[in-house]
Enzyme design. Structure first.
Site, short mmCIF file in Angstrom:
data_model
loop_
_atom_site.label_atom_id
_atom_site.label_comp_id
_atom_site.label_asym_id
_atom_site.label_seq_id
_atom_site.Cartn_x
_atom_site.Cartn_y
_atom_site.Cartn_z
N SER A 26 0.79 -1.23 0.00
CA SER A 26 0.00 0.00 0.00
C SER A 26 0.82 1.28 0.00
CB SER A 26 -0.94 0.02 1.20
OG SER A 26 -2.04 -0.84 0.98
N LYS A 30 0.19 3.70 -2.73
CA LYS A 30 -0.84 4.74 -2.70
C LYS A 30 -0.25 6.15 -2.63
CE LYS A 30 -4.48 1.88 -0.65
NZ LYS A 30 -3.89 0.61 -0.21
N SER A 48 -5.77 3.80 4.35
CA SER A 48 -5.23 2.92 3.31
C SER A 48 -6.34 2.28 2.49
CB SER A 48 -4.33 1.84 3.92
OG SER A 48 -3.58 1.19 2.92
#
Length: 497
Positions: free
Chosen positions: A93, A96, A149
């Site tokens: 993640s 991102k 997230s």
């Protein structure tokens, strides 16, 4: 004339949110625990571009971390520490961050309405609790993306922003990912490849994707230049205002996955990540008023370990940044200039070249001068560069320069000023000295007093050899050991006859 002295030294609902909050609280507590015993220091770890083995440093002088890959740099690009930082790895993640960058750089207004589609609502794994048909602003979507997230927020952003980037017939998500890779290339992330906006690497998302600790550092440093991004990732809790398909509004409570926020001094974001392939990872930022530091930890063995590693890296940098006083003298003299007297450190006695055997006592133009140093760069050395003084010298005259080096790099210079008057020889004395020097020159001798360096350059990184605490070393470097009591200052060496 010079003399140099060296001193080396996925579900939804209230139940799920409650469980998430409980887990977050447990993890926050674990962040405060000591680092796992299997944290290590490796000879191949690099400190400022040189390996630990090459520097010959003991383990106590190096950051002790568990991660497979790690990296620490500041906003200016100085790389303090790296471990396998150019080895490609999944980053989960942390992907991102690039999603946010592309969205922010697109120029799309922050109040642009994002509509959550089916793919976003059903992506699974980490989520901002968005449902199909929900509408929210781009800024709110970015908040869901970075704070909790949200994979759902990632796809919703990519579909909306990507639609404005897509060429004829191009899928919006494909266009968005292409923009992510183009941005990576622009930032010099030469070992990175993005395949989706969220970082999932299993099932339908099992595609080629990778980055490195070094590239993640570059990405985070760029992202943190954007004030909207900074304000979002600095939140330990946030609220999303969402308009439901039936027109009603709802507020979604979010808790950051960054468990250093509000716990570790200066912590200000950025992003966690976890997949089985990536391991537990974290890209963190910290700022204590003197610029950002970025600690990148990839492949840590546990959720708590990634935060402990980041703290260890931050602590190591902060502990080794020191204020180094230039004046370290155990001799003090009274300087008289323009009717004002003051006790000052005796730094050197500089040859008064008009004479054969006289020297002039000198101090620094700024006796309180200091320079910021980073201890593992090495200890400090000094070089005295004197001036030719063929005539009378008066208190306050510049009589030389002291240069300071750390390694081979010049880090500071200070003018040396006389603290006393020293007259020139009279006419007959001058003739005599000229004659003596003439004959001495035939013998290859130079009739001038040797300079005397009184100032010292104490060790700034001596834990291995002395067992001193970092607090003691910092105090010595700052000059706390050389400030005299009013009644204890000496006048230095005897006066010249």
């Amino acid at each position: 004339m010079s003399i140099r002295a060296n001193f080396t030294a996925a579900g939804r609902g209230t139940g799920r949110r409650a469980l998430r909050a409980l887990l977050a609280a447990a993890l926050a507590a674990s962040v405060l625990l000591p680092a796992p015993a299997f944290a290590d220091v490796r000879g191949t770890d690099q400190l400022l571009g040189t390996t630990v083995a090459e520097r010959g440093l003991p383990a106590v002088a190096c950051p002790n971390v568990t991660a497979r890959y790690a990296f620490v740099m500041d906003a200016a690009g100085t790389v303090y520490f790296s471990r396998e930082a150019d080895v490609q790895s999944h980053i989960a993640s942390i992907t991102k961050v690039m999603t946010a960058i592309v969205a922010l750089d697109s120029g799309m207004p922050m109040d642009t309405v994002i509509t959550v589609g089916e793919k976003a609502a059903t992506v699974g794994e980490s989520s901002a609790d968005l449902r199909m048909g929900d509408k929210l602003s781009l800024k709110a979507a970015l908040t869901g993306l970075m704070v909790s997230s949200g994979n759902d927020a990632a796809i919703a952003i990519a579909e909306t922003v990507g639609a404005t980037l897509a060429a004829d017939g191009q899928d919006a998500n494909e266009a968005f990912v292409a923009a992510m890779n183009a941005k990576a290339a622009e930032l010099g992330m030469n070992d990175s490849l993005f395949a989706n906006p969220h970082g999932l690497d299993i099932g339908e998302y099992d595609n080629e994707m990778y980055s490195t600790a070094h590239d993640v550092g570059l990405m985070c440093a760029y992202a943190m230049k954007n004030e909207t991004f900074r304000s979002i990732v600095a939140q330990d809790k946030a609220q999303l205002a969402v308009t439901k398909p039936d027109g009603s509004t709802a507020t979604i409570e979010l808790t950051s996955t960054d468990l250093l926020l509000g716990v570790y001094e200066g912590a200000c974001g950025i992003k966690t990540g976890y997949t089985e392939a990536a391991g537990n990872s974290f890209a963190g930022a910290c700022n204590r008023g003197d610029g950002d530091l970025y600690a990148i930890v990839l492949g840590a063995p546990s959720e708590s370990a990634r935060f402990e590693d980041a703290k260890a890296l931050f602590n190591w940098v902060y502990d080794n940044r020191m204020t180094y006083a230039l004046a370290h003298s155990d001799q003090w003299v009274t300087a008289d200039e323009d009717g004002t007297s003051a006790k000052v450190p005796l730094i050197a006695e500089v040859p008064h070249t008009a004479w054969l055997d006289k020297r002039v006592k000198a101090t620094f133009a700024d006796p309180g001068a200091s320079v910021e140093v980073f201890a593992p760069e090495g200890n400090v050395s000094q070089e005295l560069v004197t001036r030719d003084l063929p005539g009378a010298v008066h208190a306050g005259d510049v009589v030389g320069t002291m240069n300071f080096y750390q390694g081979n790099e010049l880090i500071a210079s200070q003018d040396l000023v006389a603290v006393e008057d020293s007259p020139a020889p009279d006419f007959l004395q001058g003739i005599g000295f000229w004659w003596e020097r003439l004959w001495a020159g035939f013998g290859g001798r130079e009739l001038v007093a040797a300079p005397v360096v009184v100032n010292q350059t104490p060790l700034i990184y001596s834990k291995a050899s002395t067992g001193q605490s970092i607090e003691d070393i910092r105090a010595i470097a700052a000059g706390d050991d050389v400030v005299p009591d009013d009644d204890s200052a000496s006048d230095g060496a005897d006066e010249e006859e």
